[in-house]
Design an enzyme around this catalytic site. Structure first.
Site: not given
Length: 373
Positions: A185, A172, A187, A183
């Site tokens: 990233h 997302n 999931q 930052h």
């Protein structure tokens, strides 16, 4: 060669560090103040949609939009609170989410008027880089290649658990789609069942395979390449395109050209070309809108149920939240209530805009080979 270092936090959560070079064990593995979170997720059956819904009330206390100067990799947060990741020379890091929507060993919930069960699964956070700025599009090609390799390794590790049936890496990007940290990233969710959307895709893929002798996505990629009108990138092994059936403006799919069932099945040449296609897609978004472009990116791949899936075809789907360059696109009543999407633009028009942006990015790379790496 990729090196991996497995660690364990004081609260029991796992951490895995990855790099192209040998890794040195850190002096300590930090954990946020407050100790373990009592996560008790559970699921309930939605009898009218024939799907499970997860409930995780403990997530109300999770981190949300920290101060602008917050650095998730600094030794401590403002006020002295330790952060999630250790210091060191790692390049990509994966750790279990402190506020998971699903977890292994979740307790059985109280009975309800509909079938219920424990929220079984795994939720991990994947940190792409120690650089707190930028995005997937700003990473080097080698780092995106490493990230794909990490996603594959996590697919294999999580999918080997007897209770896990499906592994889905996703990202997302942007507060518009719910990201709580800037930052770079993403999931990974590992589910005890195959969720409804990939399950529907797999059903249609299987039907096409049984009647045509090849997967549905493989056939569609051939059609898109033959048409050329919506293709953003066509490499030797990977392709990026705005699908003719796009539900969202600027929706893009990225996939190996030849069927590959899952991230852990990618060979080195295909993974490298897929890295180029993924990075170019993000950079084209950002170039088109001259700012970081919000999106949801999900990987769909074969279930990890132990059965063969010759019909499966790994791919990433990008869902932008924009209707136009200035107006946000949120789901409307017909989309939320009926699942009947209305796209206020024509896929060929949006593909033309993205193709122009992608061409400008590739031209800039040709003038600056260092940037292309």
């Amino acid at each position: 060669m990729t090196h991996r270092l497995e660690l364990r936090k004081p609260d029991g959560r796992s951490v895995a560090l990855y790099a192209r070079h040998p890794l040195t064990a850190p002096a300590e593995v930090p954990e946020p103040r407050g100790g373990p979170v009592d996560a008790r997720p559970h699921v309930r059956w939605h009898p009218f949609r024939a799907e499970w819904v997860a409930y995780a009330g403990h997530r109300q206390d999770r981190t949300f939009l920290p101060p602008p100067d917050y650095d998730p990799l600094a030794p401590t947060r403002p006020g002295g609170e330790p952060t999630e990741l250790p210091a060191g020379d790692w390049e990509v890091a994966v750790f279990e989410n402190r506020f998971p929507s699903l977890r292994l060993g979740a307790p059985a919930p109280a009975p309800s008027v509909v079938p219920t069960g424990p929220g079984t699964g795994v939720c991990e956070v994947v940190v792409y880089t120690q650089d707190r700025e930028g995005s997937l599009g700003d990473l080097s090609l080698d780092r995106v290649d490493l990230l794909l390799e990490v996603w594959g390794e996590r697919t294999r590790a999580l999918g080997s658990h007897p209770e896990i049936r499906y592994v889905m890496p996703f990202e997302n990007r942007g507060i518009e789609v719910g990201a709580t940290l800037s930052h770079p990233h993403g999931q990974i969710y590992a589910y005890a069942t195959v969720p409804s959307i990939p399950a529907t895709e797999q059903r249609e893929e299987r039907h096409h395979w049984e009647h045509r002798g090849k997967g549905l996505l493989a056939s569609h990629i051939e059609d898109e390449i033959r048409s050329e009108a919506r293709v953003l990138y066509r490499g030797d092994a990977a392709v990026a395109f705005v699908p003719a059936f796009a539900r969202y403006p600027y929706e893009v799919w990225v996939a190996p050209r030849a069927p590959v069932p899952s991230l852990d099945a990618l060979d080195a040449p295909t993974r490298a070309d897929l890295a180029r296609a993924l990075r170019l897609t993000v950079r084209a978004y950002d170039a088109l809108f001259a700012k970081p472009f919000p999106y949801v990116m999900v990987f769909h791949q074969a279930p990890t149920d132990g059965s063969p899936h010759p019909e499966a075809h790994l791919h990433a789907e990008f869902y932008p939240p924009y209707r136009t360059a200035t107006k946000l696109k949120y789901l409307a009543g017909t989309e939320i209530g009926a699942g009947f999407f209305t796209n206020d633009s024509i896929p060929e028009e949006k593909a033309a805009e993205l193709r122009k942006a992608a061409a400008a990015v590739m031209a800039a790379d040709a003038e600056s080979p260092a940037r292309a790496r």
